[in-house]
Design a protein around this motif. Structure first.
Motif, PDB file in Angstrom:
ATOM      1  N   ARG A   5      -2.386   8.153  -4.752  1.00 12.72           N
ATOM      2  CA  ARG A   5      -3.214   7.165  -4.053  1.00 12.72           C
ATOM      3  C   ARG A   5      -2.738   6.979  -2.619  1.00 12.72           C
ATOM      4  O   ARG A   5      -3.536   6.805  -1.699  1.00 12.72           O
ATOM      5  N   ARG A   6      -1.427   7.050  -2.426  1.00 13.98           N
ATOM      6  CA  ARG A   6      -0.890   6.952  -1.072  1.00 13.98           C
ATOM      7  C   ARG A   6      -1.389   8.119  -0.209  1.00 13.98           C
ATOM      8  O   ARG A   6      -1.751   7.945   0.953  1.00 13.98           O
ATOM      9  N   ARG A   7      -1.436   9.311  -0.799  1.00 17.36           N
ATOM     10  CA  ARG A   7      -1.905  10.487  -0.062  1.00 17.36           C
ATOM     11  C   ARG A   7      -3.403  10.401   0.223  1.00 17.36           C
ATOM     12  O   ARG A   7      -3.878  10.825   1.280  1.00 17.36           O
ATOM     13  N   VAL A   8      -4.157   9.842  -0.734  1.00 16.93           N
ATOM     14  CA  VAL A   8      -5.585   9.615  -0.490  1.00 16.93           C
ATOM     15  C   VAL A   8      -5.763   8.671   0.694  1.00 16.93           C
ATOM     16  O   VAL A   8      -6.572   8.922   1.591  1.00 16.93           O
ATOM     17  N   LEU A   9      -4.989   7.611   0.718  1.00 17.63           N
ATOM     18  CA  LEU A   9      -5.085   6.626   1.795  1.00 17.63           C
ATOM     19  C   LEU A   9      -4.729   7.255   3.145  1.00 17.63           C
ATOM     20  O   LEU A   9      -5.410   7.010   4.156  1.00 17.63           O
ATOM     21  N   ASP A  10      -3.688   8.056   3.173  1.00 20.49           N
ATOM     22  CA  ASP A  10      -3.306   8.721   4.420  1.00 20.49           C
ATOM     23  C   ASP A  10      -4.419   9.650   4.902  1.00 20.49           C
ATOM     24  O   ASP A  10      -4.699   9.735   6.104  1.00 20.49           O
ATOM     25  N   ALA A  11      -5.052  10.350   3.958  1.00 17.70           N
ATOM     26  CA  ALA A  11      -6.144  11.258   4.328  1.00 17.70           C
ATOM     27  C   ALA A  11      -7.344  10.480   4.861  1.00 17.70           C
ATOM     28  O   ALA A  11      -7.983  10.894   5.839  1.00 17.70           O
ATOM     29  N   LEU A  12      -7.647   9.347   4.259  1.00 16.31           N
ATOM     30  CA  LEU A  12      -8.767   8.528   4.720  1.00 16.31           C
ATOM     31  C   LEU A  12      -8.510   7.981   6.119  1.00 16.31           C
ATOM     32  O   LEU A  12      -9.433   7.838   6.919  1.00 16.31           O
ATOM     33  N   VAL A  37     -10.510   6.075  -4.745  1.00 19.23           N
ATOM     34  CA  VAL A  37     -11.243   5.379  -3.683  1.00 19.23           C
ATOM     35  C   VAL A  37     -11.678   3.997  -4.159  1.00 19.23           C
ATOM     36  O   VAL A  37     -11.539   2.994  -3.440  1.00 19.23           O
ATOM     37  N   GLU A  38     -12.192   3.921  -5.369  1.00 17.72           N
ATOM     38  CA  GLU A  38     -12.625   2.628  -5.901  1.00 17.72           C
ATOM     39  C   GLU A  38     -11.442   1.679  -6.098  1.00 17.72           C
ATOM     40  O   GLU A  38     -11.559   0.467  -5.872  1.00 17.72           O
ATOM     41  N   ALA A  39     -10.305   2.232  -6.524  1.00 17.34           N
ATOM     42  CA  ALA A  39      -9.117   1.396  -6.703  1.00 17.34           C
ATOM     43  C   ALA A  39      -8.650   0.833  -5.356  1.00 17.34           C
ATOM     44  O   ALA A  39      -8.226  -0.326  -5.267  1.00 17.34           O
ATOM     45  N   LEU A  40      -8.735   1.636  -4.314  1.00 13.09           N
ATOM     46  CA  LEU A  40      -8.360   1.158  -2.982  1.00 13.09           C
ATOM     47  C   LEU A  40      -9.317   0.072  -2.510  1.00 13.09           C
ATOM     48  O   LEU A  40      -8.897  -0.926  -1.906  1.00 13.09           O
ATOM     49  N   ARG A  41     -10.600   0.255  -2.800  1.00 12.74           N
ATOM     50  CA  ARG A  41     -11.566  -0.790  -2.444  1.00 12.74           C
ATOM     51  C   ARG A  41     -11.279  -2.083  -3.202  1.00 12.74           C
ATOM     52  O   ARG A  41     -11.348  -3.175  -2.633  1.00 12.74           O
ATOM     53  N   ASP A  42     -10.930  -1.954  -4.488  1.00 15.90           N
ATOM     54  CA  ASP A  42     -10.596  -3.135  -5.278  1.00 15.90           C
ATOM     55  C   ASP A  42      -9.366  -3.848  -4.723  1.00 15.90           C
ATOM     56  O   ASP A  42      -9.222  -5.070  -4.861  1.00 15.90           O
ATOM     57  N   ALA A  43      -8.464  -3.081  -4.113  1.00 15.53           N
ATOM     58  CA  ALA A  43      -7.249  -3.661  -3.541  1.00 15.53           C
ATOM     59  C   ALA A  43      -7.488  -4.276  -2.166  1.00 15.53           C
ATOM     60  O   ALA A  43      -6.565  -4.829  -1.574  1.00 15.53           O
ATOM     61  N   GLY A  44      -8.718  -4.173  -1.663  1.00 17.44           N
ATOM     62  CA  GLY A  44      -9.050  -4.805  -0.399  1.00 17.44           C
ATOM     63  C   GLY A  44      -9.173  -3.876   0.789  1.00 17.44           C
ATOM     64  O   GLY A  44      -9.483  -4.327   1.898  1.00 17.44           O
ATOM     65  N   PHE A  45      -8.944  -2.567   0.595  1.00 16.92           N
ATOM     66  CA  PHE A  45      -9.100  -1.622   1.695  1.00 16.92           C
ATOM     67  C   PHE A  45     -10.588  -1.363   1.945  1.00 16.92           C
ATOM     68  O   PHE A  45     -11.385  -1.226   1.003  1.00 16.92           O
ATOM     69  N   ASP A  46     -10.941  -1.315   3.211  1.00 14.03           N
ATOM     70  CA  ASP A  46     -12.330  -1.050   3.594  1.00 14.03           C
ATOM     71  C   ASP A  46     -12.507   0.457   3.700  1.00 14.03           C
ATOM     72  O   ASP A  46     -12.215   1.065   4.734  1.00 14.03           O
ATOM     73  N   VAL A  47     -12.982   1.061   2.612  1.00 14.79           N
ATOM     74  CA  VAL A  47     -13.226   2.504   2.594  1.00 14.79           C
ATOM     75  C   VAL A  47     -14.711   2.722   2.822  1.00 14.79           C
ATOM     76  O   VAL A  47     -15.547   2.366   1.984  1.00 14.79           O
ATOM     77  N   GLY A  58     -10.578  -0.414   7.383  1.00 15.42           N
ATOM     78  CA  GLY A  58      -9.736  -1.582   7.563  1.00 15.42           C
ATOM     79  C   GLY A  58      -8.742  -1.735   6.437  1.00 15.42           C
ATOM     80  O   GLY A  58      -8.916  -1.191   5.339  1.00 15.42           O
ATOM     81  N   VAL A  59      -7.669  -2.474   6.708  1.00 16.77           N
ATOM     82  CA  VAL A  59      -6.581  -2.712   5.763  1.00 16.77           C
ATOM     83  C   VAL A  59      -6.579  -4.180   5.394  1.00 16.77           C
ATOM     84  O   VAL A  59      -6.801  -5.038   6.257  1.00 16.77           O
ATOM     85  N   PRO A  60      -6.337  -4.535   4.122  1.00 18.46           N
ATOM     86  CA  PRO A  60      -6.298  -5.953   3.745  1.00 18.46           C
ATOM     87  C   PRO A  60      -5.195  -6.697   4.477  1.00 18.46           C
ATOM     88  O   PRO A  60      -4.187  -6.111   4.894  1.00 18.46           O
ATOM     89  N   ASP A  61      -5.371  -8.003   4.637  1.00 18.47           N
ATOM     90  CA  ASP A  61      -4.408  -8.804   5.376  1.00 18.47           C
ATOM     91  C   ASP A  61      -3.053  -8.874   4.684  1.00 18.47           C
ATOM     92  O   ASP A  61      -2.011  -8.938   5.342  1.00 18.47           O
ATOM     93  N   TYR A  62      -3.061  -8.858   3.340  1.00 27.25           N
ATOM     94  CA  TYR A  62      -1.808  -9.086   2.612  1.00 27.25           C
ATOM     95  C   TYR A  62      -1.926  -8.505   1.217  1.00 27.25           C
ATOM     96  O   TYR A  62      -3.009  -8.118   0.774  1.00 27.25           O
ATOM     97  N   GLY A  63      -0.787  -8.437   0.529  1.00 29.93           N
ATOM     98  CA  GLY A  63      -0.758  -7.894  -0.818  1.00 29.93           C
ATOM     99  C   GLY A  63       0.132  -6.667  -0.893  1.00 29.93           C
ATOM    100  O   GLY A  63       0.572  -6.112   0.129  1.00 29.93           O
ATOM    101  N   GLY A  64       0.396  -6.212  -2.130  1.00 34.23           N
ATOM    102  CA  GLY A  64       1.290  -5.097  -2.329  1.00 34.23           C
ATOM    103  C   GLY A  64       0.852  -3.808  -1.647  1.00 34.23           C
ATOM    104  O   GLY A  64       1.607  -3.220  -0.862  1.00 34.23           O
ATOM    105  N   PRO A  65      -0.369  -3.305  -1.939  1.00 30.25           N
ATOM    106  CA  PRO A  65      -0.808  -2.071  -1.287  1.00 30.25           C
ATOM    107  C   PRO A  65      -0.866  -2.190   0.231  1.00 30.25           C
ATOM    108  O   PRO A  65      -0.569  -1.232   0.949  1.00 30.25           O
ATOM    109  N   ALA A  66      -1.235  -3.367   0.738  1.00 26.48           N
ATOM    110  CA  ALA A  66      -1.305  -3.564   2.184  1.00 26.48           C
ATOM    111  C   ALA A  66       0.072  -3.432   2.815  1.00 26.48           C
ATOM    112  O   ALA A  66       0.234  -2.808   3.871  1.00 26.48           O
TER     113      ALA A  66
END
Length: 313
Positions: A5-12, A37-47, A58-66
């Motif tokens: 998931r980290r690699r997916v996020l870096d690619a996005l 992708v859906e898990a990242l959206r659920d975590a607050g990332f704007d994909v 965009g990146v969520p303001d706070y939280g673990g994944p952020a």
């Protein structure tokens, strides 16, 4: 956040990139890409879905994944909206064998400070505990507390707040508070080990960052109350990165602590289990103990409540 998931996020972040391209690059199925992708959206990332594929908007303001996203330090983050105590949860993880895990919460419902004192932990603060397995002899483990205090001070100063350290682990904003300034943060350390080695250390860090002044107790203050830049995600990242720089360099941590200490050069009263020690705070030993020059000579204080009386003459 798992590695895929980290690699997916870096690619996005470098996107846009199509689902098939992501699947080929990461050697996973297109269905797996969609789930990530859906898990990242659920975590607050704007994909965003664009004509050229997926892109990070965009990146969520706070939280673990952020906090993990863009963090230049090897920590995994376990995030809770609310938890009785991040230290209690971290201690559970430590006994299970975890290492380099950060328990982060938006608020604590049963936080505590030194000697079991209640620590107010309203929403808007940074409440976290680090689970560590340091390669240090037990006698030098207290330098981890000093390193954590330095990391908090440096993050606060980067946010525009001129904080200093009061021995051993309180982070203050200079002023006329009864105990030597307004308290911004504190560090609470718990450890388990044997005479020759440390099994684990839990470092609890509590910082009033985006806390409304009306929610603060006594002489407490916050980054927000001091007019500093309020960005909890960036604050946590900076604390973790700075701490990581110092945690295996006890001498550097000690030097940095001394440079940021408000206590050295002060007339102090330290309440210990065997009575009060009054004198001039002149140094800190390599083990983090305070050296106080008293009327009866120098005394080394390993633990106690320190009160600044005035500048030493």
């Amino acid at each position: 956040m798992n590695e895929t998931r980290r690699r997916v996020l870096d690619a996005l972040a470098d996107g846009p990139v199509t689902g098939p391209e992501l699947a080929e690059r990461l050697d996973v199925s297109r269905a797996a890409v969609w789930k990530h992708v859906e898990a990242l959206r659920d975590a607050g990332f704007d994909v965003e879905s664009e004509s050229g594929g997926y892109a990070l908007g965009g990146v969520p303001d706070y939280g673990g994944p952020a906090v993990e996203y863009g963090l230049d330090a090897p920590f995994d983050v376990e995030y809770h909206d609310a938890v009785p105590s991040t230290n209690d949860r971290a201690r559970e993880l430590a006994t299970e064998g975890a290492s380099d895990v950060v328990v982060l919460a938006d608020r604590q419902t049963g936080g505590r400070g030194r000697r079991g004192r209640e620590w107010s932990s309203p929403a808007g603060g940074v409440w976290m505990s680090l689970v560590l397995r340091p390669d240090l002899p037990p006698a030098r483990a207290p330098t981890l507390t000093l390193a954590a205090a330095v990391a908090v001070i440096d993050a606060a100063r980067e946010a525009g707040v001129p904080a200093e350290i009061k021995w051993p682990n309180d982070c203050l904003v200079p002023g006329d508070g009864e105990r030597g300034g307004a308290k911004l943060a504190g560090v609470l350390t718990e450890m388990e080990g044997e005479a020759s080695r440390v099994s684990w250390v839990v470092l609890g860090v509590g910082v009033n960052v985006d806390v409304d002044p009306g929610d603060l107790d006594g002489d407490a203050t916050s980054v927000r109350a001091e007019g500093g830049t309020v960005d909890r995600r960036a604050f946590v990242q900076r604390v973790l990165e700075r701490f990581h720089e110092l945690r295996e360099r006890p001498d550097a941590a000690l030097d940095a602590w001394r440079e940021r200490a408000a206590t050295l050069g002060q007339r102090v009263r330290v309440e210990t289990g065997s009575g009060a020690v009054v004198g001039d705070a002149v140094s800190v030993t390599e083990y983090g103990a305070l050296v106080v020059d008293t009327a009866d000579g120098e005394q080394i204080v390993h633990a106690g409540d320190c009160e600044h009386l005035r500048l030493a003459e």
